[in-house]
Design an enzyme around this catalytic site. Sequence first.
Site, PDB file in Angstrom:
ATOM      1  N   ALA A  10       0.795  -1.226   0.046  1.00 54.99           N
ATOM      2  CA  ALA A  10       0.067  -0.115   0.023  1.00 54.99           C
ATOM      3  C   ALA A  10       0.970   1.286   0.195  1.00 54.99           C
ATOM      4  CB  ALA A  10      -0.794   0.172   1.070  1.00 54.99           C
ATOM      5  N   THR A  14       8.179   6.957  -3.610  1.00 52.51           N
ATOM      6  CA  THR A  14       9.597   6.642  -3.839  1.00 52.51           C
ATOM      7  C   THR A  14       9.946   5.275  -3.032  1.00 52.51           C
ATOM      8  OG1 THR A  14      10.080   8.949  -3.866  1.00 52.51           O
ATOM      9  CG2 THR A  14      11.700   7.599  -3.463  1.00 52.51           C
ATOM     10  N   VAL A 134      12.794   4.113  11.336  1.00 46.92           N
ATOM     11  CA  VAL A 134      13.891   4.894  12.221  1.00 46.92           C
ATOM     12  C   VAL A 134      15.374   4.668  10.997  1.00 46.92           C
ATOM     13  CG1 VAL A 134      15.118   5.313  14.106  1.00 46.92           C
ATOM     14  CG2 VAL A 134      12.784   4.522  14.206  1.00 46.92           C
ATOM     15  N   GLY A 136      15.977   4.922   8.002  1.00 44.62           N
ATOM     16  CA  GLY A 136      15.816   4.722   6.746  1.00 44.62           C
ATOM     17  C   GLY A 136      16.722   3.392   6.640  1.00 44.62           C
ATOM     18  N   LYS A 207      11.010   9.383  15.694  1.00 46.56           N
ATOM     19  CA  LYS A 207      11.968   8.422  15.730  1.00 46.56           C
ATOM     20  C   LYS A 207      12.721   8.155  17.144  1.00 46.56           C
ATOM     21  CE  LYS A 207      12.990   9.684  10.993  1.00 46.56           C
ATOM     22  NZ  LYS A 207      13.729  10.355   9.921  1.00 46.56           N
ATOM     23  N   GLY A 308      15.438   8.016   1.250  1.00 46.97           N
ATOM     24  CA  GLY A 308      15.551   7.637  -0.206  1.00 46.97           C
ATOM     25  C   GLY A 308      14.933   6.204  -0.413  1.00 46.97           C
TER      26      GLY A 308
END
EC number: 1.1.1.3
Length: 435
Positions: A10, A14, A134, A136, A207, A308
């Site tokens: 879902a 990016t 947290v 990435g 985070k 990213g």
Amino acid sequence: MAEPLNVALAGLGTVGSGVVRLIETNAELIARRARRPIRITAVSARDRTKDRGVDLSGYAWEDDPLAMAERADVDVVVELVGGSDGPALALGRKTIANGKALVTANKAMIAHHGIELATAAEQNGVALKFEAAVAGGIPVIKGLSEGAAANAIDRVYGILNGTCNYILSTMEDTGRDFADVLADAQRMGYAEADPSFDIEGIDAAHKLSILAAIAFGSRLRFDAVDTMGISRVLAADIAQADSLGYVIRLIGMAGIDRSDGTPRLFQRVRPHLVPFDHPLAHVDGATNAVVAEGNFMGRLLFQGQGAGDGPTASAVVADIMDIARGEKGAAFSMPAGELEAMEAAPTGHRVGRSYIRFVVADRPGVLAEITAAMRDTGVSIESLIQKGRGEEEGSVIVSMVTHEVPEQAVTQAMRILEGADSIKAAPLVMQIIEA
């Protein structure tokens, strides 16, 4: 090889597109390491026609993401919708209630509703995973809950927001002021059109509250995070810090305060001065870094890309692979019912050095007024610099570094100076991290 693990996705922004790309590109390697294939069976997003750079034609499309929680061909739902409530929370609740595992990168939802979701996951015998929520692609949650599991963690702190770190390190490199660098960051896609969640420290506070729960076995207390962002940091502050041997970084810090014998949870997100020889001083750009200090392991540093498509997708797929191997585990390293409810720790008694910046009227007697307030509250000044003009005509910038004093003494001094006509803007106080 075992039957495939079927995944529904879902959110196809990016990160979601990155998850599809990673699973397709590394399918064979993932299957070998997970001991079974990982197969996407259904996807959902708001716009079916948008070109996302990946072929979605082989997957069932659900206009309503909640429908994925009911599909017979779905074992795991990956929630990448975002937001603490609304569709994301509804999907999380329904997924777990229907006996399916939930993987999410949604730090806001976990910070606000993580205990509820973890309790439901335990009751329904399914996994709740959120490594990507947290830092990435940095495996800090796994590092704390598994690699450091035998240690009593004394403190966890670090750089938890890449947007703020990019802005501060760019100010440091170029001498430009905050608003100018923020505008560039927005143009380049590093900052959102509305950057308040990042620059005011809210994202980092989400985070930090998650890390604190895992590190200390405490119940989530996002509401108790003392939060201040970076919007008031001037280029002059960056320059002053540099001349004193520091850089400025937005630091999230958590620990257990036992000063009065009762354990209380300390959580703070604020810009700090970090000495040149500290590992966090060399973390530049959009990079994240987390330091954990344990009673047997000493200091550990986790560092890498905090956002990213690639790094975050990597963390999401790692969670899916854990589920494929049958690794459920408690979401917060121990059962939700065993997490300790802790009161928020008071901060006034904490002793340390502080950097204080004033914008004052350019006239005689102002320094005497400031130093008198410091004297009257017991704040000893280590160094004082008057250098440069403020943004307002007829004003100057005065910066000082204190000796070690209780934070409440600095707070009292600021209260004495409140309303003084010689003070042209609210003073900025930043704590100093020792190496």
